[in-house]
Design a protein around this motif. Structure first.
Motif, PDB file in Angstrom:
ATOM      1  N   VAL A  70       0.866  -1.178   0.000  1.00  0.00           N
ATOM      2  CA  VAL A  70       0.000   0.000   0.000  1.00  0.00           C
ATOM      3  C   VAL A  70       0.905   1.231   0.000  1.00  0.00           C
ATOM      4  O   VAL A  70       1.710   1.401   0.920  1.00  0.00           O
ATOM      5  CB  VAL A  70      -0.894   0.020   1.261  1.00  0.00           C
ATOM      6  CG1 VAL A  70      -1.900   1.151   1.180  1.00  0.00           C
ATOM      7  CG2 VAL A  70      -1.601  -1.313   1.448  1.00  0.00           C
ATOM      8  N   LYS A  72       2.344   4.715   0.762  1.00  0.00           N
ATOM      9  CA  LYS A  72       2.208   5.503   1.991  1.00  0.00           C
ATOM     10  C   LYS A  72       1.095   6.536   1.863  1.00  0.00           C
ATOM     11  O   LYS A  72       0.341   6.774   2.815  1.00  0.00           O
ATOM     12  CB  LYS A  72       3.538   6.182   2.287  1.00  0.00           C
ATOM     13  CG  LYS A  72       3.645   6.774   3.665  1.00  0.00           C
ATOM     14  CD  LYS A  72       4.953   7.547   3.834  1.00  0.00           C
ATOM     15  CE  LYS A  72       4.953   8.785   2.946  1.00  0.00           C
ATOM     16  NZ  LYS A  72       6.127   9.642   3.168  1.00  0.00           N
ATOM     17  N   PHE A  75      -2.353   5.575   2.877  1.00  0.00           N
ATOM     18  CA  PHE A  75      -2.575   5.553   4.324  1.00  0.00           C
ATOM     19  C   PHE A  75      -2.888   6.942   4.854  1.00  0.00           C
ATOM     20  O   PHE A  75      -3.669   7.098   5.784  1.00  0.00           O
ATOM     21  CB  PHE A  75      -1.350   4.992   5.052  1.00  0.00           C
ATOM     22  CG  PHE A  75      -1.397   3.519   5.175  1.00  0.00           C
ATOM     23  CD1 PHE A  75      -2.183   2.927   6.148  1.00  0.00           C
ATOM     24  CD2 PHE A  75      -0.680   2.713   4.312  1.00  0.00           C
ATOM     25  CE1 PHE A  75      -2.249   1.553   6.263  1.00  0.00           C
ATOM     26  CE2 PHE A  75      -0.736   1.349   4.421  1.00  0.00           C
ATOM     27  CZ  PHE A  75      -1.527   0.758   5.393  1.00  0.00           C
ATOM     28  N   GLU A  76      -2.260   7.932   4.239  1.00  0.00           N
ATOM     29  CA  GLU A  76      -2.543   9.304   4.670  1.00  0.00           C
ATOM     30  C   GLU A  76      -4.011   9.635   4.465  1.00  0.00           C
ATOM     31  O   GLU A  76      -4.645  10.258   5.304  1.00  0.00           O
ATOM     32  CB  GLU A  76      -1.647  10.293   3.921  1.00  0.00           C
ATOM     33  CG  GLU A  76      -0.205  10.243   4.427  1.00  0.00           C
ATOM     34  CD  GLU A  76       0.797  10.845   3.447  1.00  0.00           C
ATOM     35  OE1 GLU A  76       1.998  10.783   3.751  1.00  0.00           O
ATOM     36  OE2 GLU A  76       0.375  11.351   2.375  1.00  0.00           O
ATOM     37  N   GLU A  78      -6.560   7.726   4.614  1.00  0.00           N
ATOM     38  CA  GLU A  78      -7.468   7.117   5.585  1.00  0.00           C
ATOM     39  C   GLU A  78      -6.972   7.294   7.009  1.00  0.00           C
ATOM     40  O   GLU A  78      -7.518   6.712   7.931  1.00  0.00           O
ATOM     41  CB  GLU A  78      -7.674   5.626   5.285  1.00  0.00           C
ATOM     42  CG  GLU A  78      -6.430   4.798   5.450  1.00  0.00           C
ATOM     43  CD  GLU A  78      -6.724   3.355   5.891  1.00  0.00           C
ATOM     44  OE1 GLU A  78      -7.778   3.115   6.491  1.00  0.00           O
ATOM     45  OE2 GLU A  78      -5.869   2.498   5.652  1.00  0.00           O
ATOM     46  N   GLU A  79      -5.936   8.096   7.189  1.00  0.00           N
ATOM     47  CA  GLU A  79      -5.318   8.123   8.509  1.00  0.00           C
ATOM     48  C   GLU A  79      -6.314   8.401   9.612  1.00  0.00           C
ATOM     49  O   GLU A  79      -6.272   7.799  10.674  1.00  0.00           O
ATOM     50  CB  GLU A  79      -4.172   9.131   8.565  1.00  0.00           C
ATOM     51  CG  GLU A  79      -3.130   8.718   9.581  1.00  0.00           C
ATOM     52  CD  GLU A  79      -2.469   9.914  10.214  1.00  0.00           C
ATOM     53  OE1 GLU A  79      -1.846   9.715  11.257  1.00  0.00           O
ATOM     54  OE2 GLU A  79      -2.598  11.049   9.696  1.00  0.00           O
ATOM     55  N   ALA A  82      -7.847   5.074  10.270  1.00  0.00           N
ATOM     56  CA  ALA A  82      -7.058   3.906  10.645  1.00  0.00           C
ATOM     57  C   ALA A  82      -5.970   4.235  11.652  1.00  0.00           C
ATOM     58  O   ALA A  82      -5.032   3.482  11.817  1.00  0.00           O
ATOM     59  CB  ALA A  82      -6.443   3.305   9.392  1.00  0.00           C
ATOM     60  N   ALA A  86      -2.086   2.051  11.669  1.00  0.00           N
ATOM     61  CA  ALA A  86      -1.276   2.381  10.495  1.00  0.00           C
ATOM     62  C   ALA A  86       0.177   2.550  10.897  1.00  0.00           C
ATOM     63  O   ALA A  86       1.027   2.785  10.060  1.00  0.00           O
ATOM     64  CB  ALA A  86      -1.784   3.630   9.815  1.00  0.00           C
ATOM     65  N   CYS A  89       4.216  -1.183  11.171  1.00  0.00           N
ATOM     66  CA  CYS A  89       4.096  -2.065  10.013  1.00  0.00           C
ATOM     67  C   CYS A  89       5.399  -2.103   9.241  1.00  0.00           C
ATOM     68  O   CYS A  89       6.261  -1.242   9.410  1.00  0.00           O
ATOM     69  CB  CYS A  89       2.934  -1.636   9.126  1.00  0.00           C
ATOM     70  SG  CYS A  89       2.777   0.132   8.938  1.00  0.00           S
ATOM     71  N   VAL A 120       4.004   0.264   2.158  1.00  0.00           N
ATOM     72  CA  VAL A 120       3.738  -0.430   3.408  1.00  0.00           C
ATOM     73  C   VAL A 120       3.217  -1.825   3.079  1.00  0.00           C
ATOM     74  O   VAL A 120       2.370  -1.980   2.199  1.00  0.00           O
ATOM     75  CB  VAL A 120       2.685   0.347   4.222  1.00  0.00           C
ATOM     76  CG1 VAL A 120       2.312  -0.407   5.485  1.00  0.00           C
ATOM     77  CG2 VAL A 120       3.207   1.742   4.541  1.00  0.00           C
ATOM     78  N   ARG A 122       0.781  -4.561   3.565  1.00  0.00           N
ATOM     79  CA  ARG A 122      -0.579  -4.368   4.085  1.00  0.00           C
ATOM     80  C   ARG A 122      -0.767  -4.925   5.496  1.00  0.00           C
ATOM     81  O   ARG A 122      -0.528  -6.108   5.715  1.00  0.00           O
ATOM     82  CB  ARG A 122      -1.606  -5.014   3.140  1.00  0.00           C
ATOM     83  CG  ARG A 122      -1.416  -6.501   3.009  1.00  0.00           C
ATOM     84  CD  ARG A 122      -2.383  -7.171   2.029  1.00  0.00           C
ATOM     85  NE  ARG A 122      -1.849  -8.493   1.730  1.00  0.00           N
ATOM     86  CZ  ARG A 122      -1.934  -9.095   0.555  1.00  0.00           C
ATOM     87  NH1 ARG A 122      -2.555  -8.519  -0.460  1.00  0.00           N
ATOM     88  NH2 ARG A 122      -1.400 -10.287   0.378  1.00  0.00           N
ATOM     89  N   ALA A 127      -7.455   0.435   2.521  1.00  0.00           N
ATOM     90  CA  ALA A 127      -6.953   1.565   1.727  1.00  0.00           C
ATOM     91  C   ALA A 127      -6.783   1.191   0.249  1.00  0.00           C
ATOM     92  O   ALA A 127      -7.294   1.873  -0.637  1.00  0.00           O
ATOM     93  CB  ALA A 127      -5.636   2.068   2.304  1.00  0.00           C
TER      94      ALA A 127
END
Lengths: 492, 492
Positions: A70, A72, A75-76, A78-79, A82, A86, A89, A120, A122, A127
C-alpha cells in the motif's frame, strides 16, 4: 517420542506453546515474529478455509486479489480512520540488494535503489481496496460489490505467540460496498452470523455474538460486531469481527455513486475477517494435557489405523483388513490414515496420534484378525471398545458425530458456568481473580469507566451481547444508571 | 457496453492488454507493477488452483506456509545459487510509520525504527525453506519431505504486463527433500509431468516437455525441466518449471541426514512452480477478436442463460424454465449462471458473455416457450442450434466435452504447424521472421553459440525436448557436429 507436555495446571501458557510445536502445528522462524505453519497445522487451516469459503460463496461473495503493498500516501488518506494501526508495520524503502563492495560475500541494500514513495506491507487492505473500488463504482447498478480476499498481512507486533499474535498472519478480509445503509448493516450482521455458525458447527466453539464498545471498535468503523469465545484458562478470545464502516472509507477515497433517484451519494461499506488466530482458539478450547483434541469436522484425518504385528505375514493380513475399512469409510466421506511405519512401536504411534488429536484410533492385532474385530479408541474421552468388523462403518460414523457434539457441549458447559453476574466491584474483582471467565455487569456507558476498570483489573468489555435483555441497573463501578449488562473479561 | 477490442492482427499486444481489462480479469493498481486480480479472473485462477492442488495431493504432497520475509543473511548463504534474481526485490528496512512532525497530515518512516537486519520480500522461498528444513531433518526416516506452498512473491520487474510479468504474483512452489539423487530426479520429472497433464487436460494447451540448457536453467539447479507452450502470435511461453537442485541448497544451508547405512550425507532437493502467468498463457492460446475463449474445465460458469422478454409475465415464465435447466445441469456438475439483469438488453449481454468467454450460451424467448426449445450458442465457433428442452442435458454435456477437445486440438494443430525444422541459419532467420513459432534446429551445445543466436535473433533455446530422437547433424550456426535438435523461439 517427545517427553510429556507441561500440564495446563502447571503453566497454561507453556502448555500451549509446547503443544503447538510438538503436535507439528507451527514453529517460530528465522524472521522475528513470523511463524512457519507446518503441514499438519496447515491442513487444519485448509479445512477451515474450505468451509468458510463455501459459506462466503453461498452468501453471494466472490474472491479477488489486491496488492500486498500500500503506497504511503493511501494511508494518509485514511489516517483519520485507521489511526489505530497504520503505525507499526513493515515498510519497503528500496528495491534492490547488491553485493557489498566493502564487505566480500555480503549483500547490502543498493543506496541508489530507493523508492520515490515508501510502500507499506498491508496490515489490512481497506486503503488499497477502496482506492480500487473508486474505479469500479459509478452507479447503483455497480452495487453491491461483495468481495473477499484470502491473504497474508503484516503487523509489527512486539510480543508474539504462535497463531495468537504473529507479525505475519494469514486471514480472509471481506470488503463490501452497498447503495444503502440498511443493506450494509444487514451484510455486517449476516457475516458475523456466518462466523458464529462456523465457530459452533465446525470448530465446536460456542461464541457470544455482540457489538464492541466505542473504544474497542475497529478504527474507522461505526459499529464492530464480533464473536467472543472463552478459553480453558478463563480468558476470552475475539474470534472474528464484522465492521459496519458507514461512509467513512468512501469519503476518505472519494467513492461516490449515482443512486436510483439520480443523485450522487457516498457508498456504504463493510469489512469482516477471521485469521489464523482461530487456530489458537481451536487449540485452547478443546485440548488437554495429552495434546491436541480436534473436532472431527476440522481434523485432517478423522481416523487413524495402527497395526499391531510381530512379523511381515501378520502385517500383510492386518493391512488387508485396514485397506477394506479405509475404502469403506472413504465412501462415507470419512478420511482415514493407515500408520504402517516400521520405525515406531504401536505405543509411540498411539502417543503421537493423541498428541496430534486424531479423533478416533483403530488398532488391529492378530487376535482381532481371529475374532474379526478391531479396537476403537476415542481421543477426547480415552474410552475404548471392541467393535465387530461388520459394524465398524456405523459405529465410526455415529461416534464422530457424537465427538463433534460432545466437544461443543463440553465447551458450552464450561463457558456457561463461567459467565458470572456481579453487582459490586468487589465481587467483580473477586470473580475475575478466582475463576475468570466472562463477567456480566452493568456499565454506565462511558469510555472513562471502561478505561478505569481496565486499568484496575486488566478486564475489558468484550462485547454488548446481541441477545441482551434490557435490564435497569447500576454501573458496577460508578453506580450510575445503566440499562443493560455487558460482558467483561481478560482477553487474549 | 465497451467498444470493440483491438484485433490481434492490428496489434497483438494491445489486443491482449485490452482483453484482460475489458473481460474483467485484472487491472493495474496504484502500486507500480502490481495488479488487482478481479473476481472473474480470480475465479479462473481458483479453478486452476483446485485442480493443481488435487494433483499435488494425489502425488503425496502436503501444503504448508513459510514467512513472507527472508532475512538478508539467508540470501548471502545461497548467493552462489541464486545470483540470478536475489538482486531486484522489495526490501523492508523499517517497521514504523509516524505522523511527520514537519509536514502536517503526512506520514513518514520513523527514522528510529530501523531494522537491525533488512528483510527481503520473498522472490522465491528456497532460502527460508531450506533454513527451516535444517531443523526438520536428522535421519532418512524424516525423508522425503513433500511440501508445497501457495503464496505471493515479489520480484522488482521493470517492465510489467498483467499476468505475464508483474512485480507481485501468485504462485505455488513445491520444495521437496530426498535421501537419494534418483528419488529427487524422479520427483522432478513427475512434477513436470503433472504440469503437462494439467496444461493439456484443463487449460487445453499443448505443451512440449523438455529440459533447459545451462544458461536458461534456474540459478542453483542442476537440471531444469519445463513445459513450453506456443501463443497465437508465434511466441513461446514457459508455463511451468521443475528443478532438480542436487545437493546445492542442502550444502548452502548445511542440511545433512543420517542415511540407512548410518553415514551423514547432504539431502537431495527439488523445487517446482507455476504462477498466475498461466492466466496469460490461457488467454493468449484460445482467445479471439471477440474476447476471451475459455476451456469449459476452467470456466467459472460453463453455461449462461439469457432471457429474452418484453414483459414481467414473460420473464417469469422464462425464469421458471431457466431454473429447471439450471438445477438439471447442476446435477451433472455443470455450473450455470442466469443473467436476469434488467439493466442490459440481450444483445449487450451476449457481447459481455462473449467477451468473458462463457463456453455456452442459452437464450430463451417467448417462441422458445411455445415450442419447448432453447437457442444454444457456442462461444468458440459462434455456431447456434435450436435444442428441444428434453434434450438439453445431453446436448450441453456433450458439447462441453467437444469444446474442451476442440480447443485443445485447434491449439495442437497450430502448435504442430509452427514447429519448423531448419538446417541453415538463413532459413532460421527467415522462418523466425515470417511465421515464428518453434524452430527445431541442430545446436553445437555451447553457451557461446546459444548467446550469439540470441543476440542476432532474440530467439532462445526453449528446451531440449524429452521426446527428442537422437539425430546426427550440424549446428545451424557454427556447422559443428550435433547429436540432436533443440527448440528455439522468441519467448514471453
Amino acid at each position: 517420542m517427545s517427553k510429556n507436555l507441561t500440564t495446563r495446571a502447571e503453566d497454561y501458557s507453556k502448555w500451549y506453546n509446547e503443544l503447538v510445536v510438538k503436535a507439528d502445528l507451527a514453529e517460530n522462524s528465522a524472521v522475528r515474529g513470523c511463524m512457519v505453519i507446518k503441514p499438519y497445522g496447515y491442513a487444519i487451516w485448509e479445512k477451515m478455509q474450505a468451509e468458510l469459503d463455501r459459506m462466503f460463496k453461498e452468501t453471494g461473495h466472490q474472491n479477488a486479489y489486491f496488492p500486498l503493498f500500500v503506497p504511503k500516501s493511501l494511508f494518509e488518506a485514511e489516517e483519520k480512520n485507521a489511526e489505530g494501526f497504520a503505525k507499526e508495520c513493515a515498510v519497503v524503502t528500496h528495491y534492490r540488494l547488491q553485493t557489498d563492495p566493502d564487505n566480500e560475500g555480503k549483500l547490502r541494500v543498493d543506496p541508489n535503489a530507493k523508492l520515490e514513495e515508501e510502500l507499506v506491507v498491508r496490515p489490512t487492505s481497506e486503503a488499497i481496496i477502496w482506492n480500487t473500488y473508486k474505479g469500479w463504482i459509478q452507479s447503483y447498478r455497480d452495487l453491491p460489490i461483495l468481495v473477499n480476499q484470502w491473504a497474508n498481512v503484516v503487523r509489527w507486533e512486539m510480543r508474539t505467540r504462535l497463531f495468537l499474535r504473529t507479525a505475519e498472519f494469514l486471514w480472509q478480509e471481506g470488503h463490501t460496498a452497498h447503495a444503502t445503509k440498511e443493506e450494509a448493516i444487514a451484510e455486517t450482521v449476516q457475516m458475523n452470523e456466518v462466523y458464529a455458525q462456523f465457530a459452533e458447527n465446525f470448530m465446536a466453539i460456542p461464541v457470544v455474538q455482540g457489538v464492541k464498545t466505542e473504544s474497542e471498535r475497529f478504527a474507522g468503523a461505526e459499529d464492530t460486531y464480533c464473536i467472543e469465545a472463552l478459553m480453558q484458562d478463563g480468558k476470552a478470545l475475539q474470534a472474528g469481527t464484522s465492521h459496519f464502516l458507514g461512509q467513512n472509507f468512501a469519503e476518505a477515497f472519494d467513492v461516490k455513486f449515482t443512486n436510483k433517484e439520480g443523485k450522487q451519494d457516498y457508498v456504504w461499506a463493510t469489512s469482516w475477517g477471521v485469521s489464523t488466530r482461530l487456530m489458537g482458539a481451536l487449540i485452547m478450547t478443546h485440548s488437554d494435557d495429552k495434546g491436541l483434541v480436534l473436532p472431527p469436522n476440522l481434523a485432517p484425518y478423522k481416523v487413524v489405523i495402527v497395526p499391531i504385528y510381530k512379523n511381515e505375514e501378520q502385517f500383510e493380513a492386518i493391512k488387508k483388513v485396514a485397506d477394506q475399512i479405509t475404502s469403506d469409510l472413504r465412501e462415507l466421506n470419512i478420511s482415514v490414515k493407515f500408520d504402517g511405519r516400521d520405525t515406531l512401536r504401536p505405543g509411540a504411534k498411539f502417543a503421537q496420534h493423541e498428541l496430534q488429536g486424531v479423533p478416533l484410533r483403530i488398532a488391529i492385532g492378530p487376535k482381532d484378525l481371529e475374532n474379526e474385530t478391531v479396537e476403537l479408541a476415542r481421543r477426547d474421552t480415552f474410552t475404548k471398545e471392541i467393535v465387530a468388523l461388520d459394524r465398524i462403518n456405523v459405529v465410526v460414523k455415529d461416534l464422530l458425530e457424537e465427538i463433534q457434539n460432545s466437544l461443543f457441549n463440553k465447551a458450552l458447559d464450561f463457558r456457561n458456568s463461567h459467565i458470572t453476574e456481579v453487582d459490586t466491584f468487589d465481587e467483580f474483582k473477586a470473580v475475575l481473580e478466582s475463576k475468570g471467565g466472562f463477567i456480566s455487569a452493568h456499565w454506565d456507558g462511558t469510555i472513562e469507566t471502561e478505561q478505569k476498570i481496565k486499568d484496575l483489573t486488566k478486564a475489558t468489555i468484550r462485547c454488548i451481547p446481541l441477545e441482551n435483555k434490557k435490564e435497569e441497573g447500576k454501573c458496577v463501578f460508578t453506580g450510575n444508571l445503566s440499562t443493560q449488562r455487558v460482558l467483561f473479561a481478560k482477553a487474549y
